[in-house]
Design an enzyme around this catalytic site. Structure first.
Site, mmCIF file in Angstrom:
data_model
loop_
_atom_site.group_PDB
_atom_site.id
_atom_site.type_symbol
_atom_site.label_atom_id
_atom_site.label_comp_id
_atom_site.label_asym_id
_atom_site.label_seq_id
_atom_site.Cartn_x
_atom_site.Cartn_y
_atom_site.Cartn_z
ATOM 1 N N ARG A 286 3.677 -81.708 -16.566
ATOM 2 C CA ARG A 286 3.028 -81.565 -17.418
ATOM 3 C C ARG A 286 1.413 -81.755 -17.685
ATOM 4 O O ARG A 286 0.468 -81.298 -18.883
ATOM 5 C CB ARG A 286 3.332 -81.883 -19.024
ATOM 6 C CG ARG A 286 4.831 -81.119 -18.865
ATOM 7 C CD ARG A 286 5.003 -80.616 -20.337
ATOM 8 N NE ARG A 286 6.420 -80.205 -20.578
ATOM 9 C CZ ARG A 286 7.936 -80.824 -20.334
ATOM 10 N NH1 ARG A 286 7.624 -82.070 -20.349
ATOM 11 N NH2 ARG A 286 8.947 -80.507 -20.522
ATOM 12 N N LYS A 308 -11.064 -73.101 -14.170
ATOM 13 C CA LYS A 308 -10.238 -72.124 -13.956
ATOM 14 C C LYS A 308 -8.990 -72.171 -12.624
ATOM 15 O O LYS A 308 -9.796 -72.943 -12.009
ATOM 16 C CB LYS A 308 -10.711 -70.596 -13.974
ATOM 17 C CG LYS A 308 -10.806 -69.278 -15.496
ATOM 18 C CD LYS A 308 -11.792 -68.477 -14.689
ATOM 19 C CE LYS A 308 -11.979 -67.694 -16.317
ATOM 20 N NZ LYS A 308 -13.013 -66.563 -16.138
ATOM 21 N N GLU A 350 -23.532 -65.740 -5.430
ATOM 22 C CA GLU A 350 -22.532 -66.554 -6.717
ATOM 23 C C GLU A 350 -24.254 -67.520 -7.275
ATOM 24 O O GLU A 350 -24.406 -67.602 -7.612
ATOM 25 C CB GLU A 350 -21.907 -66.884 -6.537
ATOM 26 C CG GLU A 350 -20.864 -66.601 -6.061
ATOM 27 C CD GLU A 350 -20.070 -65.822 -7.572
ATOM 28 O OE1 GLU A 350 -20.741 -65.605 -8.634
ATOM 29 O OE2 GLU A 350 -18.480 -64.993 -6.818
ATOM 30 N N LYS A 392 -23.798 -72.604 -15.007
ATOM 31 C CA LYS A 392 -22.441 -72.395 -15.485
ATOM 32 C C LYS A 392 -22.174 -73.114 -16.513
ATOM 33 O O LYS A 392 -21.034 -73.538 -16.801
ATOM 34 C CB LYS A 392 -21.845 -72.214 -14.442
ATOM 35 C CG LYS A 392 -19.985 -72.291 -14.487
ATOM 36 C CD LYS A 392 -19.388 -71.765 -13.415
ATOM 37 C CE LYS A 392 -17.805 -71.377 -13.993
ATOM 38 N NZ LYS A 392 -17.045 -71.270 -12.724
ATOM 39 N N ARG A 406 -18.987 -66.336 -21.878
ATOM 40 C CA ARG A 406 -18.926 -66.719 -20.497
ATOM 41 C C ARG A 406 -18.251 -65.528 -19.230
ATOM 42 O O ARG A 406 -18.112 -65.568 -18.511
ATOM 43 C CB ARG A 406 -17.619 -67.544 -20.804
ATOM 44 C CG ARG A 406 -17.216 -68.196 -18.791
ATOM 45 C CD ARG A 406 -15.861 -69.844 -19.734
ATOM 46 N NE ARG A 406 -15.757 -69.618 -17.727
ATOM 47 C CZ ARG A 406 -14.861 -70.755 -16.735
ATOM 48 N NH1 ARG A 406 -13.870 -71.520 -18.083
ATOM 49 N NH2 ARG A 406 -14.548 -70.524 -16.403
ATOM 50 N N ASN A 410 -19.254 -62.951 -14.758
ATOM 51 C CA ASN A 410 -18.832 -61.313 -14.681
ATOM 52 C C ASN A 410 -20.128 -60.601 -14.291
ATOM 53 O O ASN A 410 -19.598 -59.416 -13.466
ATOM 54 C CB ASN A 410 -18.313 -60.436 -15.922
ATOM 55 C CG ASN A 410 -16.761 -61.265 -15.693
ATOM 56 O OD1 ASN A 410 -16.093 -62.682 -14.268
ATOM 57 N ND2 ASN A 410 -16.372 -61.564 -17.204
ATOM 58 N N HIS A 413 -19.082 -58.475 -10.801
ATOM 59 C CA HIS A 413 -17.708 -58.537 -10.995
ATOM 60 C C HIS A 413 -16.923 -57.754 -11.230
ATOM 61 O O HIS A 413 -15.996 -57.164 -10.162
ATOM 62 C CB HIS A 413 -17.112 -60.394 -11.633
ATOM 63 C CG HIS A 413 -17.787 -61.440 -10.029
ATOM 64 N ND1 HIS A 413 -19.332 -61.916 -10.307
ATOM 65 C CD2 HIS A 413 -16.962 -61.976 -9.840
ATOM 66 C CE1 HIS A 413 -19.470 -63.097 -10.335
ATOM 67 N NE2 HIS A 413 -18.053 -63.348 -9.374
ATOM 68 N N HIS A 417 -14.848 -56.948 -7.847
ATOM 69 C CA HIS A 417 -12.710 -57.280 -7.712
ATOM 70 C C HIS A 417 -13.270 -55.395 -7.362
ATOM 71 O O HIS A 417 -12.037 -55.987 -6.352
ATOM 72 C CB HIS A 417 -12.990 -57.313 -9.115
ATOM 73 C CG HIS A 417 -13.138 -58.882 -9.458
ATOM 74 N ND1 HIS A 417 -12.971 -59.491 -10.477
ATOM 75 C CD2 HIS A 417 -13.355 -60.397 -8.064
ATOM 76 C CE1 HIS A 417 -12.965 -61.115 -10.094
ATOM 77 N NE2 HIS A 417 -13.000 -61.642 -9.597
ATOM 78 N N HIS A 430 -15.514 -62.381 -1.203
ATOM 79 C CA HIS A 430 -15.885 -61.675 -2.129
ATOM 80 C C HIS A 430 -17.522 -62.388 -2.471
ATOM 81 O O HIS A 430 -18.075 -60.476 -3.378
ATOM 82 C CB HIS A 430 -15.312 -63.314 -3.086
ATOM 83 C CG HIS A 430 -15.715 -62.960 -4.765
ATOM 84 N ND1 HIS A 430 -15.138 -62.057 -5.828
ATOM 85 C CD2 HIS A 430 -16.322 -64.135 -5.703
ATOM 86 C CE1 HIS A 430 -15.716 -62.851 -6.913
ATOM 87 N NE2 HIS A 430 -15.717 -64.003 -7.027
#
Ligand SMILES: NC(=O)c1ccc[n+]([C@@H]2O[C@H](COP(=O)([O-])OP(=O)(O)OC[C@H]3O[C@@H](n4cnc5c(N)ncnc54)[C@H](O)[C@@H]3O)[C@@H](O)[C@H]2O)c1
Length: 527
Positions: A286, A308, A350, A392, A406, A410, A413, A417, A430
């Protein structure tokens, strides 16, 4: 001295004496924030408290922080004990210099403060008790710093030396209250791994890496870990292995090795390894701690910071995962030496994105450094990585779970994507897709009526060209558009589309897929 040092911590923790010593060593000025406030108010701090109350004092304090940090040359500053409780002051100080929190137990603080009469907060009762309560209430604010330094039982010179070392190392803090962590950036910083693990305490180390990185970097680093049990998982490289099967491999290796809750998962690799190892750390027993040692540029500037984690499913990328912030991040610029050129370039997309989000000075820095970055000059790479991580970290601190700001990350993106998905994640990286997505975003901005979007698009295109990144928006075809809706950032019928303005300014505009298509294909011809 090229940066500010702010000393924070409870009254009695030694801020003023350490500040004086550091200022003497560095031959710079020393500022005592309380003394400044008293001077400006024309009365002592206890008098301000009595005449105007604590709230008025806190307002003066926040004003003084802005005046000093934004308007004066670098110095060593002894803050007040409660200065960092104000969130704006705290974040400003973190962005301007190094914030070191000096620590001692309430009993020790009470001993040091015995007999002092100028501490209004202590007039309310038994000192150790009040100090313990204040300390508990301020714990989250004190933790948002670049380093916490124990002062109890140590000579002041030793404490000052540790602060000076912290200032030299200049980590970037990701301020999340008691879950605050640091990102260290520089050539050779992975040699600090043992020291950083020791600071996290006992527990076995579970190193997760891929075969390429194991050969180039991680094998040696893993074997340098001392004083704890180490197990290593070497996964096959590549996005196609960012799967549940790889997560299971990590889980089973950890469980077979008999890990307990004190274990530390150490991700050494690119974004694929970081996401897999981060997810395994979030779920094993956990949740155990994770330390990231990113080895691709993309992982340094993006995936290792922000928490993430996850893996891909046949239905799409990153569809299963969780938020799990790391305990520490080491971005060793030396690791980039073996990174293939195409991977370096993909990461630079990026970096360009972060610069545009951050503002003019960061875009100008990349324009200045572009050749040096391509030639892998370590100092230029370090500047670029620091800028992107700082950007960031600032956004993640404001919006950890992507409910608002946040989403700016993107930029480029949504369509990026979609391009990747349309190509089945083959034949395009990417970062390459994001580069095209950013140029497409300027086309949409132009079509939405922004007269300056064309010039800005040209500026970004020139920068992306220098990093060998693609910019031809014809990759955003009907097939790619059909994948836009699959993105999990969709809210209802509209997508929160990031429209870039000048560097430092972005707008979130809700657009339907039909509106994106319309603006992209029927807008102006040549942004
Ligand atoms: N969690 C997040 O916030 C976040 C953000 C952005 C991207 N990501 C994820 O990151 C992944 C992409 O990351 P990536 O581009 O690093 O891909 P990657 O991990 O596949 O690494 C790219 C390639 O470079 C190799 N490599 C890495 N470091 C090396 C080194 N120092 N020397 C030699 N080879 C090296 C790897 O083995 C791999 O073959 C994607 O899965 C993406 O979804 C996550």
């Amino acid at each position: 001295m090229d940066r500010w040092i702010f000393l924070s911590g409870m009254m009695g923790s030694g801020k003023s004496s350490v500040a004086r010593l550091l200022a003497e060593w560095a031959r710079v000025g020393v500022i005592d924030l309380d003394a400044r406030i008293a001077e400006r108010a024309g009365m002592s701090i206890p008098e301000i408290f009595r005449a105007q109350g604590e709230d008025a004092f806190r307002r003066m304090e926040a004003e003084e922080v802005r005046r000093v940090a934004l308007g004066e040359p670098n110095a060593i500053v002894a803050l007040g004990g409660g200065t960092v409780v104000n969130v704006e002051s705290r974040r400003l100080l973190l962005s301007r210099g190094i914030v070191a929190t000096l620590r001692a137990s309430p009993a020790e603080l009470a001993r040091r403060l015995e007999g002092m009469r100028d501490r209004p907060l202590l007039e309310r009762g038994e000192a150790a008790q009040i100090l313990a309560e204040l300390m508990a209430a301020r714990e989250g604010a004190y933790a948002e710093c670049h380093g916490t330094i124990e002062t109890e039982g140590r000579p002041i010179g030793e404490v000052a030396e540790e602060v000076a070392r912290l200032a030299r190392e200049a980590p970037i803090a990701v301020p999340l209250g008691e879950r605050t962590y640091r990102v260290e950036v520089g050539a050779g910083v992975s040699s600090r791994l043992n020291e950083r693990l020791d600071a996290l305490g006992e527990g076995m180390a579970l190193v997760v890496t891929d075969a390429n990185v194991h050969r180039a970097f991680a094998g040696e680093l893993a074997s340098s870990i001392e004083g704890r049990r180490v197990a290593t998982v070497v996964l096959p490289p590549g996005e196609e292995h960012k799967s549940l099967a790889s997560v299971e491999t990590i889980w089973d290796r950890a469980l077979d090795a008999g890990i307990d809750r004190r274990a530390i998962v150490i991700a050494i690799g690119g974004g694929v390894i970081g996401d897999l190892a981060g997810f395994a750390a979030a779920t094993l027993l956990r949740g155990v701690r994770a330390v990231h040692v990113p080895t691709s540029l993309l992982a340094m500037v993006d995936s290792s910071v922000g928490g993430k984690t996850g893996f891909d499913r046949p239905q799409g990328k990153n569809l299963v995962g969780s938020f799990h912030q790391p305990a520490h991040v080491l971005c060793d610029i030396d690791a980039l030496a073996t990174l293939p050129d195409v991977e370096l370039h993909a990461g630079l997309a990026e970096v360009v994105k972060a610069a545009w989000i951050d503002g003019e000075s960061s875009v100008a820095m990349l324009e200045r450094d572009a050749d040096a970055i391509r030639a892998r000059d370590p100092a230029a790479l370090e500047r670029a990585v620091r800028m992107a991580v700082r950007t960031k970290a600032g956004i993640v601190a404001e919006d950890e779970r992507e409910t608002g700001r946040r989403a700016l990350l993107n930029f480029g993106h949504t369509l990026g994507h979609a391009i990747e998905a349309a190509k089945g994640y083959r034949g395009i990286r990417h970062g390459e897709a994001v580069a095209i997505g950013m140029i497409a975003a300027f086309r949409i901005a132009a079509s939405l009526g922004d007269g300056a979007a064309l010039d800005r698009s040209e500026r970004m295109r020139a920068l992306l060209d220098r990093f060998a990144l693609p910019t031809d928006v014809s990759a955003v075809d009907e097939r790619a558009l059909s994948f836009v809706g699959a993105d999990k950032k969709r809210a209802g019928d509209k997508i929160r589309y990031i429209v870039p303005r000048e560097p430092g300014t972005m707008e979130i505009v809700p657009l339907s897929i039909a509106e994106i298509r319309e603006n992209l294909f029927h807008g102006t011809d040549d942004p």
